[in-house]
Design a protein around this motif. Structure first.
Motif, PDB file in Angstrom:
ATOM      1  N   TYR A   1       0.868  -1.108  -0.172  1.00 56.81           N
ATOM      2  CA  TYR A   1       0.068  -0.010   0.054  1.00 56.81           C
ATOM      3  C   TYR A   1       1.057   1.413  -0.049  1.00 56.81           C
ATOM      4  N   PHE A   2       2.056   1.080   0.909  1.00 54.77           N
ATOM      5  CA  PHE A   2       2.814   2.429   0.786  1.00 54.77           C
ATOM      6  C   PHE A   2       3.406   2.638  -0.707  1.00 54.77           C
ATOM      7  N   HIS A   3       3.986   1.660  -1.226  1.00 48.34           N
ATOM      8  CA  HIS A   3       4.303   1.834  -2.668  1.00 48.34           C
ATOM      9  C   HIS A   3       3.357   2.332  -3.516  1.00 48.34           C
ATOM     10  N   SER A   4       2.136   1.770  -3.534  1.00 49.05           N
ATOM     11  CA  SER A   4       0.999   2.209  -4.165  1.00 49.05           C
ATOM     12  C   SER A   4       0.767   3.628  -4.213  1.00 49.05           C
TER      13      SER A   4
ATOM     14  N   LEU B   1       9.673  -8.195  -2.935  1.00 48.33           N
ATOM     15  CA  LEU B   1       9.655  -7.677  -4.456  1.00 48.33           C
ATOM     16  C   LEU B   1       8.325  -7.630  -5.124  1.00 48.33           C
ATOM     17  N   ASN B   2       7.444  -8.387  -4.849  1.00 49.53           N
ATOM     18  CA  ASN B   2       5.973  -8.506  -5.556  1.00 49.53           C
ATOM     19  C   ASN B   2       5.517  -7.134  -5.087  1.00 49.53           C
ATOM     20  N   CYS B   3       5.498  -6.834  -3.715  1.00 50.56           N
ATOM     21  CA  CYS B   3       5.048  -5.369  -3.256  1.00 50.56           C
ATOM     22  C   CYS B   3       5.393  -4.337  -3.743  1.00 50.56           C
ATOM     23  N   LEU B   4       6.496  -4.382  -4.575  1.00 60.81           N
ATOM     24  CA  LEU B   4       6.906  -3.142  -5.249  1.00 60.81           C
ATOM     25  C   LEU B   4       6.915  -3.060  -6.603  1.00 60.81           C
ATOM     26  N   LYS B   5       6.097  -4.179  -7.253  1.00 59.83           N
ATOM     27  CA  LYS B   5       5.661  -4.127  -8.563  1.00 59.83           C
ATOM     28  C   LYS B   5       4.695  -3.044  -8.899  1.00 59.83           C
TER      29      LYS B   5
END
Length: 237
Positions: free
Chosen positions: A199-202, A233-237
């Motif tokens: 969520y943070f990255h989105s 890494l998937n969280c940062l896609k």
């Protein structure tokens, strides 16, 4: 793309508990890179309770991705960084006996000092990042030091996330926007996890890097290191 830099301090803590070389810090760093991490972070403290100075020297020729050294810019720390020449140095205002980082710099009150430190590292081609909170005036002051980036201290976000993600992330979105408009790259770190990172990255997709250690190593106890890094890494896609 947002890079994942794995902070391996906790691996050193575990190793130091027995006074031997298990787990092997150098192998763990290499494995993190092999599993897809784009950086390795260490935070050597004066008491060497986890990462030791010797670790930093031994890691340098082995790290093939970005090497990030965090710490308070004492003379001994600066000497270490200038000898090792990492990709990036992250300046934190920790006291020597601090358990962990708990606040960012008050930049205006330390302007002359930070300018001198940033100038010294940049003269040697080392990218600089200043650890800060979300106060936008403070971030504008950070830009005046000549630093390349800031690292946002994300514990307040992690603490508030369970009760309201939108409210928790709002000051970080504003802070990142101000930093980017000032020409700064934006890193983030502290208590980011598989629970709150995506969520943070989105909400802040233009992050340059996240540095994650404690939560990632704890997750690896259950999931294994390779699977854990893939999930981050998937969280940062």
């Amino acid at each position: 793309m947002t890079n994942l830099s794995v902070n391996i301090n906790k691996i050193a803590t575990l190793r130091n508990a027995r006074g031997e070389n298990v787990p092997d810090l150098l192998k763990v760093a290499a494995d993190c890179e092999a599993y897809g991490a784009q950086g390795i972070t260490v935070h050597p403290r004066p008491d060497e309770r986890h990462i030791r100075r010797d670790d930093v020297y031994r890691l340098r020729p082995l790290v093939c991705t970005e090497f990030n050294i965090e710490g308070y810019p004492s003379q001994s720390f600066m000497d270490l960084v200038l000898q090792v020449r990492p990709t990036q140095v992250t300046l934190v205002p920790d006291a020597p006996d601090a358990l962990t980082s708990s606040a960012g710099w008050d930049v205006a009150s330390n302007m002359e000092f930070l300018v001198s430190v940033v100038d010294r590292f940049k003269a040697e081609g080392i990218r600089t990042s200043i650890f800060v909170g979300t106060d936008t005036d403070n971030i504008r002051q950070a830009a005046k030091t000549g630093t390349d980036r800031i690292e946002l201290y994300t514990k307040p976000y992690a603490d508030l996330y369970p009760s309201g993600p939108e409210k928790a992330v709002a000051p970080f979105v504003e802070a990142a926007d101000v930093a980017l408009k000032c020409g700064l790259g934006v890193n983030a770190g502290h208590d980011l996890s598989l629970v709150n990172l995506e969520y943070f990255h989105s909400m802040i997709p233009r992050l340059s890097e996240v540095s994650i250690g404690h939560a990632l190593i704890c997750d690896a106890l259950y999931l294994g290191l390779e699977e854990t890094i893939h999930r981050y890494l998937n969280c940062l896609k």
